[in-house]
Write a protein that holds these residues in place. Structure first.
Motif, PDB file in Angstrom:
ATOM      1  N   SER A  48       0.831  -1.200   0.000  1.00  0.00           N
ATOM      2  CA  SER A  48       0.000   0.000   0.000  1.00  0.00           C
ATOM      3  C   SER A  48       0.869   1.255   0.000  1.00  0.00           C
ATOM      4  CB  SER A  48      -0.898  -0.011   1.238  1.00  0.00           C
ATOM      5  OG  SER A  48      -1.641   1.179   1.310  1.00  0.00           O
ATOM      6  N   HIS A  49       0.711   2.080  -1.032  1.00  0.00           N
ATOM      7  CA  HIS A  49       1.487   3.310  -1.155  1.00  0.00           C
ATOM      8  C   HIS A  49       0.747   4.541  -0.635  1.00  0.00           C
ATOM      9  CE1 HIS A  49       5.108   2.190  -3.557  1.00  0.00           C
ATOM     10  NE2 HIS A  49       4.386   1.101  -3.704  1.00  0.00           N
ATOM     11  N   TRP A  50      -0.590   4.478  -0.622  1.00  0.00           N
ATOM     12  CA  TRP A  50      -1.345   5.675  -0.240  1.00  0.00           C
ATOM     13  C   TRP A  50      -2.733   5.250   0.181  1.00  0.00           C
ATOM     14  CZ3 TRP A  50      -2.162  10.311  -4.128  1.00  0.00           C
ATOM     15  CH2 TRP A  50      -2.094  11.531  -3.438  1.00  0.00           C
ATOM     16  N   VAL A  51      -3.181   5.749   1.324  1.00  0.00           N
ATOM     17  CA  VAL A  51      -4.531   5.480   1.836  1.00  0.00           C
ATOM     18  C   VAL A  51      -5.154   6.820   2.213  1.00  0.00           C
ATOM     19  CG1 VAL A  51      -5.894   4.318   3.626  1.00  0.00           C
ATOM     20  CG2 VAL A  51      -3.830   3.222   2.721  1.00  0.00           C
ATOM     21  N   VAL A  52      -6.180   7.205   1.462  1.00  0.00           N
ATOM     22  CA  VAL A  52      -6.859   8.481   1.687  1.00  0.00           C
ATOM     23  C   VAL A  52      -8.362   8.215   1.766  1.00  0.00           C
ATOM     24  CG1 VAL A  52      -7.250  10.817   0.809  1.00  0.00           C
ATOM     25  CG2 VAL A  52      -5.075   9.656   0.330  1.00  0.00           C
ATOM     26  N   LEU A 100      -5.855  10.698   6.154  1.00  0.00           N
ATOM     27  CA  LEU A 100      -4.849   9.739   5.698  1.00  0.00           C
ATOM     28  C   LEU A 100      -4.816   8.517   6.601  1.00  0.00           C
ATOM     29  CD1 LEU A 100      -2.032  12.296   4.934  1.00  0.00           C
ATOM     30  CD2 LEU A 100      -3.120  10.825   3.246  1.00  0.00           C
ATOM     31  N   GLY A 101      -4.758   7.343   5.957  1.00  0.00           N
ATOM     32  CA  GLY A 101      -4.580   6.102   6.688  1.00  0.00           C
ATOM     33  C   GLY A 101      -3.138   5.653   6.613  1.00  0.00           C
ATOM     34  N   ASP A 102      -2.865   4.529   7.232  1.00  0.00           N
ATOM     35  CA  ASP A 102      -1.508   3.972   7.240  1.00  0.00           C
ATOM     36  C   ASP A 102      -1.187   3.306   5.905  1.00  0.00           C
ATOM     37  OD1 ASP A 102      -0.711   4.715   9.763  1.00  0.00           O
ATOM     38  OD2 ASP A 102      -1.299   2.827  10.715  1.00  0.00           O
ATOM     39  N   ASN A 103      -0.036   3.660   5.346  1.00  0.00           N
ATOM     40  CA  ASN A 103       0.448   2.979   4.156  1.00  0.00           C
ATOM     41  C   ASN A 103       1.178   1.702   4.573  1.00  0.00           C
ATOM     42  OD1 ASN A 103       3.096   3.754   4.974  1.00  0.00           O
ATOM     43  ND2 ASN A 103       2.906   5.683   3.877  1.00  0.00           N
ATOM     44  N   GLU A 160       2.844   4.642   7.898  1.00  0.00           N
ATOM     45  CA  GLU A 160       2.956   6.103   7.929  1.00  0.00           C
ATOM     46  C   GLU A 160       1.791   6.708   7.175  1.00  0.00           C
ATOM     47  OE1 GLU A 160       7.866   6.210   7.895  1.00  0.00           O
ATOM     48  OE2 GLU A 160       6.736   6.702   6.091  1.00  0.00           O
ATOM     49  N   GLN A 161       1.440   7.930   7.535  1.00  0.00           N
ATOM     50  CA  GLN A 161       0.324   8.609   6.874  1.00  0.00           C
ATOM     51  C   GLN A 161       0.863   9.575   5.808  1.00  0.00           C
ATOM     52  OE1 GLN A 161       0.043   9.110  10.765  1.00  0.00           O
ATOM     53  NE2 GLN A 161      -0.206   6.922  10.417  1.00  0.00           N
ATOM     54  N   ARG A 162       1.246   8.997   4.691  1.00  0.00           N
ATOM     55  CA  ARG A 162       1.776   9.781   3.579  1.00  0.00           C
ATOM     56  C   ARG A 162       1.825   8.916   2.332  1.00  0.00           C
ATOM     57  NH1 ARG A 162       7.136   8.635   2.209  1.00  0.00           N
ATOM     58  NH2 ARG A 162       8.169   7.146   3.602  1.00  0.00           N
ATOM     59  N   PHE A 163       2.181   9.527   1.201  1.00  0.00           N
ATOM     60  CA  PHE A 163       2.391   8.787  -0.034  1.00  0.00           C
ATOM     61  C   PHE A 163       3.793   8.195  -0.026  1.00  0.00           C
ATOM     62  CE2 PHE A 163       4.070   8.862  -4.445  1.00  0.00           C
ATOM     63  CZ  PHE A 163       3.213   7.926  -5.003  1.00  0.00           C
ATOM     64  N   ARG A 212      -9.220   3.795  15.232  1.00  0.00           N
ATOM     65  CA  ARG A 212      -7.783   4.042  15.133  1.00  0.00           C
ATOM     66  C   ARG A 212      -7.462   4.335  13.679  1.00  0.00           C
ATOM     67  NH1 ARG A 212      -5.297  -0.484  13.045  1.00  0.00           N
ATOM     68  NH2 ARG A 212      -6.514  -2.423  13.051  1.00  0.00           N
ATOM     69  N   ILE A 213      -6.237   4.715  13.414  1.00  0.00           N
ATOM     70  CA  ILE A 213      -5.848   5.026  12.038  1.00  0.00           C
ATOM     71  C   ILE A 213      -5.974   3.765  11.191  1.00  0.00           C
ATOM     72  CG2 ILE A 213      -3.959   5.779  10.533  1.00  0.00           C
ATOM     73  CD1 ILE A 213      -2.914   7.426  12.919  1.00  0.00           C
ATOM     74  N   PRO A 214      -6.778   3.812  10.128  1.00  0.00           N
ATOM     75  CA  PRO A 214      -6.986   2.596   9.331  1.00  0.00           C
ATOM     76  C   PRO A 214      -5.850   2.339   8.357  1.00  0.00           C
ATOM     77  CG  PRO A 214      -8.227   4.407   8.386  1.00  0.00           C
ATOM     78  CD  PRO A 214      -7.569   4.942   9.637  1.00  0.00           C
ATOM     79  N   ASP A 215      -5.656   1.080   8.030  1.00  0.00           N
ATOM     80  CA  ASP A 215      -4.754   0.732   6.940  1.00  0.00           C
ATOM     81  C   ASP A 215      -5.590   0.396   5.706  1.00  0.00           C
ATOM     82  OD1 ASP A 215      -5.756  -1.839   7.365  1.00  0.00           O
ATOM     83  OD2 ASP A 215      -3.918  -2.592   8.282  1.00  0.00           O
TER      84      ASP A 215
END
Length: 198
Positions: free
Chosen positions: A104-108, A134-137, A141-144, A171-174
């Motif tokens: 996973s590269h990006w989760v928005v 932003l979710g966890d990549n 981490e929460q980024r691209f 919680r922060i989703p993946d």
């Protein structure tokens, strides 16, 4: 000497079996996604000013450059959209010929329905200002995460989903959390694939 050879052989067999299990698991997860997508209308037109459909991602959007997220634009005429979600995935990790996981590269998620484009190099702070979360990549981490394949030419799939709801998590989703939460709420989606090789 014979004992060392047996240990090395045993280790190699275990490693091969582990890689085979991971490969089968990754293919299974992708097949599940494909089955779900086949039931949904692919009516969102997703494009990028950073790269053409099926073309190469630019160096600027990779680990060979500043690692910018690509510019994305999408159009939709479906009524009742409450939010958009975006996933960027490398299904070819680590080897394109024998992938062992879907990276996973990006989760928005929770992009407002009025937001239908993202500029190249959008920062996490800018994403929040746009109203998205932003979710966890794959690196938690929460980024691209910019493409940086160790081997082969990889395909990077960008998907935008139109949802009939906004999503909330404890919680922060993946990526998988987001896919699970979107079940039954996807109105339509769009897809764009880019390529990159170091």
């Amino acid at each position: 000497m014979r004992m060392i050879w047996r240990i090395l052989t045993g280790f190699l067999i275990v490693l091969i079996l582990l890689l085979l299990v991971l490969h089968i698991r990754a293919r299974g997860h992708r097949r599940e996604e494909d089955i779900t997508l086949a039931t949904l209308p692919r009516t969102i037109t997703l494009s990028s000013q950073s790269f053409p459909p099926g073309g190469d991602l630019p160096m600027a959007c990779s680990c060979k450059g500043p690692g910018n997220s690509p510019a994305l634009d999408w159009s939709s005429t479906t009524a009742g959209v409450r939010s958009y979600a975006l996933l960027a995935t490398d299904y070819d990790a680590v080897l394109a010929r024998f992938p062992i996981f879907n990276f996973s590269h990006w989760v928005v998620y929770n992009l407002p329905p009025t937001v239908r484009s993202l500029p190249e190099g959008v920062t996490p702070e800018q994403m929040l200002l746009l109203g998205g979360k932003l979710g966890d990549n794959g690196m938690n981490e929460q980024r691209f995460v910019p493409p940086c394949p160790p081997f082969d030419r990889h395909r990077y799939t960008f998907r935008v989903y139109a949802l009939d709801t906004t999503l909330s998590f404890n919680r922060i989703p993946d990526r998988q959390n987001l896919l699970d939460a979107m079940q039954g709420h996807i109105l339509e989606y769009g897809e764009l694939t880019g390529l990159f090789e170091k």
